[in-house]
Structure formats: C-alpha cells, structure tokens
Design an enzyme around this catalytic site. Structure first.
Site, PDB file in Angstrom:
ATOM      1  N   LYS A 129       5.468  -3.596  -5.571  1.00 22.48           N
ATOM      2  CA  LYS A 129       6.919  -3.408  -5.636  1.00 22.48           C
ATOM      3  C   LYS A 129       7.583  -3.659  -4.290  1.00 22.48           C
ATOM      4  O   LYS A 129       8.671  -4.198  -4.213  1.00 22.48           O
ATOM      5  CB  LYS A 129       7.192  -1.970  -6.096  1.00 22.48           C
ATOM      6  N   ASN A 161      -0.840   1.512   5.952  1.00 25.61           N
ATOM      7  CA  ASN A 161      -0.034   0.528   5.227  1.00 25.61           C
ATOM      8  C   ASN A 161       0.547  -0.401   6.280  1.00 25.61           C
ATOM      9  O   ASN A 161       1.270   0.046   7.165  1.00 25.61           O
ATOM     10  CB  ASN A 161       1.091   1.252   4.460  1.00 25.61           C
ATOM     11  N   GLY A 162       0.206  -1.686   6.193  1.00 21.13           N
ATOM     12  CA  GLY A 162       0.706  -2.646   7.188  1.00 21.13           C
ATOM     13  C   GLY A 162      -0.396  -3.609   7.570  1.00 21.13           C
ATOM     14  O   GLY A 162      -1.403  -3.731   6.866  1.00 21.13           O
ATOM     15  N   ARG A 209       3.219   0.298  -5.278  1.00 21.31           N
ATOM     16  CA  ARG A 209       3.094  -0.388  -3.992  1.00 21.31           C
ATOM     17  C   ARG A 209       1.798  -1.171  -3.852  1.00 21.31           C
ATOM     18  O   ARG A 209       1.574  -1.861  -2.859  1.00 21.31           O
ATOM     19  CB  ARG A 209       3.180   0.635  -2.856  1.00 21.31           C
ATOM     20  N   GLU A 262       6.229 -13.100 -13.945  1.00 24.23           N
ATOM     21  CA  GLU A 262       5.555 -12.043 -13.193  1.00 24.23           C
ATOM     22  C   GLU A 262       4.893 -10.984 -14.073  1.00 24.23           C
ATOM     23  O   GLU A 262       3.902 -10.397 -13.669  1.00 24.23           O
ATOM     24  CB  GLU A 262       6.467 -11.405 -12.145  1.00 24.23           C
ATOM     25  N   CYS A 266       0.844  -1.194   0.000  1.00 24.75           N
ATOM     26  CA  CYS A 266       0.000   0.000   0.000  1.00 24.75           C
ATOM     27  C   CYS A 266       0.882   1.248   0.000  1.00 24.75           C
ATOM     28  O   CYS A 266       1.984   1.243   0.541  1.00 24.75           O
ATOM     29  CB  CYS A 266      -0.935   0.103   1.199  1.00 24.75           C
ATOM     30  N   LYS A 287      11.168 -13.034 -14.361  1.00 24.99           N
ATOM     31  CA  LYS A 287      10.712 -11.851 -15.113  1.00 24.99           C
ATOM     32  C   LYS A 287       9.536 -12.214 -15.997  1.00 24.99           C
ATOM     33  O   LYS A 287       8.544 -11.510 -16.059  1.00 24.99           O
ATOM     34  CB  LYS A 287      11.819 -11.284 -16.009  1.00 24.99           C
ATOM     35  N   TRP A 344      -2.840  -2.516  -1.640  1.00 23.36           N
ATOM     36  CA  TRP A 344      -2.548  -3.908  -1.993  1.00 23.36           C
ATOM     37  C   TRP A 344      -3.259  -4.719  -0.924  1.00 23.36           C
ATOM     38  O   TRP A 344      -2.892  -4.682   0.247  1.00 23.36           O
ATOM     39  CB  TRP A 344      -1.052  -4.171  -1.980  1.00 23.36           C
ATOM     40  N   GLU A 385      16.315 -15.772 -12.887  1.00 23.58           N
ATOM     41  CA  GLU A 385      15.848 -14.390 -13.009  1.00 23.58           C
ATOM     42  C   GLU A 385      15.029 -14.204 -14.293  1.00 23.58           C
ATOM     43  O   GLU A 385      13.994 -13.543 -14.291  1.00 23.58           O
ATOM     44  CB  GLU A 385      17.060 -13.449 -12.945  1.00 23.58           C
ATOM     45  N   HIS A 413      17.065 -34.525 -14.879  1.00 27.59           N
ATOM     46  CA  HIS A 413      16.538 -35.159 -13.679  1.00 27.59           C
ATOM     47  C   HIS A 413      15.044 -34.887 -13.500  1.00 27.59           C
ATOM     48  O   HIS A 413      14.524 -35.049 -12.399  1.00 27.59           O
ATOM     49  CB  HIS A 413      17.315 -34.682 -12.444  1.00 27.59           C
TER      50      HIS A 413
HETATM   51  O1  M6R Z   1      12.762  -4.763  -2.530  1.00 30.52           O
HETATM   52  P1  M6R Z   1      13.333  -6.129  -2.516  1.00 30.52           P
HETATM   53  O2  M6R Z   1      14.535  -6.279  -3.357  1.00 30.52           O
HETATM   54  O3  M6R Z   1      13.587  -6.633  -1.112  1.00 30.52           O
HETATM   55  O4  M6R Z   1      12.194  -7.045  -3.119  1.00 30.52           O
HETATM   56  C1  M6R Z   1      12.316  -8.429  -3.195  1.00 30.52           C
HETATM   57  C2  M6R Z   1      11.303  -9.019  -4.128  1.00 30.52           C
HETATM   58  O5  M6R Z   1      10.010  -8.743  -3.702  1.00 30.52           O
HETATM   59  C3  M6R Z   1      11.467  -8.500  -5.560  1.00 30.52           C
HETATM   60  O6  M6R Z   1      12.746  -8.728  -6.052  1.00 30.52           O
HETATM   61  C4  M6R Z   1      10.449  -9.179  -6.500  1.00 30.52           C
HETATM   62  O7  M6R Z   1      10.734 -10.533  -6.627  1.00 30.52           O
HETATM   63  C5  M6R Z   1      10.441  -8.471  -7.855  1.00 30.52           C
HETATM   64  N1  M6R Z   1       9.088  -8.245  -8.273  1.00 30.52           N
HETATM   65  C6  M6R Z   1      11.099  -9.258  -8.918  1.00 30.52           C
HETATM   66  O8  M6R Z   1      11.049  -8.624 -10.147  1.00 30.52           O
END
Ligand code: M6R
Length: 612
Positions: A607, A99-100, A27, A492, A2, A489, A73, A485, A508
C-alpha cells in the site's frame, strides 16, 4: 514498505503485535516475524503472511511484555524464512526490525566480515543490527548510544526498533524517510509504522521526525534525541482515527467496504469547506497560500499510480476552471529528469499514504528550487503532509485495501474544490456556472449511492468477462484518467493485462489488438466529445470487440451498439470522474474475487511505497 510494530508495558505483547501486524499487512506480506523477551529473547519468523506466522507460533512460548513485530515487502533478498525480520546480531543478544533501505549496506557488510562477523541473510537490515552490536562492543557504550553512532554511519532510509536481551526494559526506535509513530499510554508504549495498531490503546501519539531516536522504558519514561545528540521535547498529538474505520465492518474485503464508503468519504472531503447556499469554498489549510495560487503562472502536479491519475483530473480542472497551465508529472520521473522549476510555481503533491518515496523526493527537489508545495494527502500527520508548505487533507478515512478507491474520489473532490476556489478568485468562471458546479458537487455523494445500486449488474458482467486475458479501457477528456484508473484497478488485483487509452488514440495502435476476444470498457457519458466516443465504439464493434459502455442514464444511442451498458446518473462533465470510476472499481473487484485473487493484498504490491 514493510510494517513494524513494537510494545513495552504490562500487557502481554504477542496479541498486541499480531493484531498490529494484521493491520499493517497492507504494507507488505512477503514474510512476518516477531521477537519477544520472556525468560529468553525468542524470534519466530517465516515466509508468508501474518496468518502463516500465527500458525507457525502455535505451541510456542509467546509470553512476554516487550516485543517487536514485522511484516515484510522484500527489497534485499528473496522472500524466505531467513530474510524475514526480526534479525539477530552476531551474539544473538540484539534483534532489530526495519522498514526502508540501508543503501551503504554492502561496504559496511564487507568491513564487518573482515572483522569476523558472520551473516545469515541477504538483507541490508542484518548489517545494521550487527553494526550496532559491533559499535557497542568496540566503543563500550550503552545500547542507545550504539544505535545513535550506528545511524550516523548509515546512508538510506530507516524506521527501526531495537530490542536487547540485556536491556529487557528498553525499546529503542528511530526513523529517517520511513514513517514511525509512537503511542504513549500509561506506563506503556507502542511503536508502529502508522497509528492503526495503536488507536485502540491510546489516542496520544508522537510522530517521530527524521533522524530522531526515541528511547522508552517500562516506567513510562520517553526520551527523544537526534542522531546528532540534541535533546527533543516530544510533542504529543491526539489521534482523530476511529477504530471502526480500520475494520471490515461486515464486508468481505476492505476494498469493497472502501468502494461503498465513497458517498460518505466524498462528503467528508467537502465537509466544512463548501457552503452551497452562500457560494463559498473555503480550504482552511491553504488559505495563506491562496494568493500564490491565484497569481501562479504554472501549477505542477506530482504523484504516483492512482494519485497521478487524480492529478490528471486536476490538470483538466485547473485549466478549465482557473485557466492556469498545468503539468502533471510522475514523481519518479520528475525527480530524475532535471525539470525546470520556478519560484513562482505551485506544486501540488498528491498522495494517499503521504509516504511515497518518489513523491517525497520530488517535493524536496521542488522545494530546493523555491517552489511552493501544497499537499493533498489522506493520512494525517504523514511525511508528505508534514513536509509540504500547506495542504488540504482528503479526509477519506483509512484506506486499507492496496487498490486505491475512495482515496481517488476524495483526491478528485479536493482538487475540484481547489480549482473552483481559485478559478472563482481569478474571475475565470461565470457566477452562474460557479454556483451550478457547487450545487452539482453537493449532489455527487447521492449519485454515487445510486451507482452502488448497480452492484448486481456489475457482478454479472464480471462473471461474463472474468476469464478475459486482456482488457482495453477508453475515455476522453475528463474520462481519460478514469480509463487509466479502471485499467490499473483491474491489472493490480486480477492480474489481467489492461491498458487505458484516450479513446481517439485507439486508432493509432491499440485497435490492432481488437478482435472478438477483447473486452473494451468505454466511458461514454454525456460531454463535449460524446459523439466522437460513439464513433470510437463503432470502430471497436466493426472489429468485433466486446463493448462494455458506461453511459449516462437514458442514453439510447450507445445502448444500440454496445454489448453491455452501465447507466450512471447524469452530471456536469467536469465532475463525471467521481461517478464513472465507481462501476469500474466494482468490475475489477468482482473479476478479481471470481478469479480467486487476494483482493486486498495483491501479489508483489504494498500500500505504501516507501522505496524508490
Ligand atoms: O500513497 P500514494 O497515493 O502516494 O500511492 C501511490 C501509488 O502507489 C498508489 O496509488 C498505487 O498505484 C495504488 N496501488 C493504486 O491502486
């Protein structure tokens, strides 16, 4: 997660709040809302994005020089109009954004229902605003005191702002475990989850600490006290952020802009830290802890998502260059599995946002066992940056796209510098190799620039594979984290199922998935296991999989067997991550765009993951 924003001063609040909400939308974007005080206290809120809220408020009275705004969120209660913030108190005199998570909201709610409170939403937040009013009425105290008492009764995480119809010249903000920044202008104040809504109005900010409450008024008075009633002298920081850094700058999406920024952001991560001619790596932020590193028996790296992937690259680097054993842990697992932690351990916590709840909790655990905690964060002044013993910022600049791109390469750059500096001090790297790596690192930004020139070719590949239902990503050694990675990407932002695997592990299990429908992205750049990876490609082709291979420029072997090759500049294997990840970022980006996905704000994500 949030995002929250608030304003009090002489300007019209609504445009400031809306601009701020757009910047904080990374957020969370399940719903949005604002509250303003004009002739009345009005709340406008709805399910959906900030742009939906803008449509919703057309033709409504949006005047007022004090207001609060929220982008959600969802945690407690589905994303709908009623659960959107701000939330009213019972009398509708107070409103609150949050937020929390208020963990003990259920018993508090039950108690208040018994006393006649009626709740409209399913949220934990509404309980808090009712509690504040309840205390105000029962104990006959003013609003700041009621907020203070209420916060002593809640368990959980909060960044809140409270607004009262009866106190139209007052804003009250408080935080615990969720970030909150206060912008201090000339007889005006801003409050926000991060500095982006504030930067164009003032460079003077106060980062609130946990359990602090700030009370600000229109006359420019700021008072901070703790929830235990101790007065705090505010410390005003000067923001270094530039406005251009948080705008799209002509790109269609933040993600694309951030991918393209990498030559600059990698350079910025090294700036002032590497002196190639003198053969010096100097990380000022960890200078005092160098000896700890040099004599460490073990390094533990913690992080989540992309930051965890960067941590894996860090593992290979520290083991290779400094010969220190490394364990890489998901922060969320580490914190709950009773790990063995020694006082001699150095824990590196990696986080772009510096606010990830699991990483923060893992840090607290390691700290309580006496370990030394080093942060690798991007957001200056973030909670992780402040709670660690020392650290090195990545200096990638604000990353707004939910999918992390430039933060990853900046994290890897900083970890490379750390491993090089420590390996050199421990005498584990030959002078020649040390100097070679430094000058190779210096050439990486220019090489990334060359990878970006492959944009059109990658876009074309995206058009071929955009309708695939699954993807496999394979890499080995340093490029295994790149495979992870690349897969993260893709899934997501395009919602295509994708798995990253060490190339040799394919046989395997995952090999069973391969048929003519399965695109397999293989990172097959030059390195110690190149021949082995070539064999893995043969195995995929024997099962009719479609191979997209990332190879070193001039490669002739893979070209003959793969369906498509993406040629990237040659570099030392230890630095290959920084180059080979870039085409995978672009591939995911274009596939997501072609599938009509919201690239910068993928569904269900945020984020900054400030909940467990
Ligand atoms: O802010 P942070 O690097 O701690 O966040 C960690 C993950 O939430 C973040 O890397 C997430 O996996 C991204 N959406 C990946 O693109």
């Amino acid at each position: 997660m949030c995002g929250i924003v608030a304003y009090i001063g002489k300007k019209e609040a609504y445009p400031i709040l809306m601009k701020g909400l757009h910047r904080l939308e990374y957020r969370g974007y399940d719903s949005a809302g604002v509250a303003l005080i004009n002739s009345d206290l009005v709340v406008y809120k709805c399910k959906g994005k900030v742009s939906d809220l803008e449509k919703f408020t057309v033709n409504k009275n949006k005047t007022g020089t004090i207001g609060i705004g929220h982008t959600r969120w969802a945690t407690h209660g589905e994303p709908n109009d009623v659960n959107a913030h701000p939330h009213y108190s019972g009398s509708k005199n107070l409103v609150l954004i949050h937020n929390g998570i208020i963990e003990n909201y259920a018993p508090l709610k039950e108690e208040m229902i018994k006393r006649g409170h009626v709740f409209e939403s399913d949220t934990d937040t509404e309980v808090l605003v009712h509690l504040i009013e309840d205390i105000q009425q029962r104990e006959n105290v003013d609003l700041p005191e009621a907020v203070r008492i209420a916060l002593n009764n809640v368990i959980g995480a909060y960044a809140i702002v409270v607004l009262s119809k009866n106190d139209p010249d007052l804003l009250i903000a408080a935080k615990k475990s969720s970030p909150l920044v206060l912008g201090v202008g000339e007889e005006e104040f801003f409050v926000a989850s991060d500095a982006t809504p504030i930067v164009e109005y003032t460079k003077n900010v106060v980062y609130l600490e946990d359990e602090e409450i700030a009370v600000v008024n229109r006359k420019g008075k700021l008072q901070i006290k703790t929830i235990r009633n101790q007065e705090i002298t505010p410390y005003i920081h000067e923001l270094q952020m530039q406005l251009e850094a948080i705008e799209k700058g002509g790109f269609d999406h933040f993600m694309l802009k951030e991918i393209y920024e990498q030559p600059r952001s990698i350079r910025d991560s090294m700036r002032g830290r590497v002196h190639v001619d003198k053969g010096v790596v100097e990380l000022g932020g960890i200078r005092e802890y160098m000896q700890k590193f040099v004599s460490a028996n073990r390094i533990i790296i913690i992080g989540c998502g992309t930051s965890w992937h960067a941590g894996m690259v860090g593992e290979y680097l520290f083991e290779d260059l400094a010969r220190i054993p490394v364990e890489v842990e998901y922060a969320s697992e580490f914190r709950y599995r009773n790990p063995v932690i020694y006082e001699s351990d150095v824990v590196i916590a990696i986080s772009q946002s510096g606010e990830t709840a699991d990483t923060l909790a893992a840090i607290e655990l390691a700290k309580s066992k006496g370990a030394t905690i080093i942060g690798v964060c991007n957001v200056v002044g973030s909670s992780i940056a402040r709670t660690t013993h020392a650290g090195s910022y990545t200096h990638a600049g604000p990353e707004i796209g939910v999918a992390s791109t430039k933060a990853f390469t900046a994290q890897v750059t900083v970890l490379t510098l750390m491993a090089l500096a420590i390996g050199h001090k421990r005498g584990m790297i030959s002078e020649t190799h040390y100097h070679e790596l430094l000058s190779e690192l210096d050439s990486i930004p220019a090489k990334v620039e060359r990878v970006l020139k492959l944009n059109d070719q990658i876009k074309y590949l995206a058009s071929i594979f955009k309708d695939a239902r699954n993807f496999l990503y394979l890499g080995r050694s340093y490029t295994f984290p790149v495979a992870l990675e690349g897969a993260l990407k893709l899934k997501e932002i395009s919602y295509i199922h994708a798995e990253g695997y060490p190339a040799a592990e394919m046989k395997h299990g995952p090999i069973a998935l391969i048929d003519e429908e399965m695109p397999v992205v293989v990172i097959a750049t030059k390195g110690a296991s190149y021949e082995k990876v070539v064999s893995n490609i043969q195995e995929v082709k024997a099962r009719k999989g479609k191979v997209i291979a990332v190879v070193t420029e001039g490669d002739t072997i893979v070209r003959k067997i793969a369906d498509h090759v993406i040629e990237v500049p040659e570099t030392d294997e230890k630095l290959a991550t920084l180059i080979s990840v870039v085409p995978l970022q672009l591939l995911s980006y274009y596939i997501a765009v072609m599938r009509g996905c919201n690239v910068d704000q993928p569904r269900n994500l945020a984020k900054s993951v400030t909940v467990e």
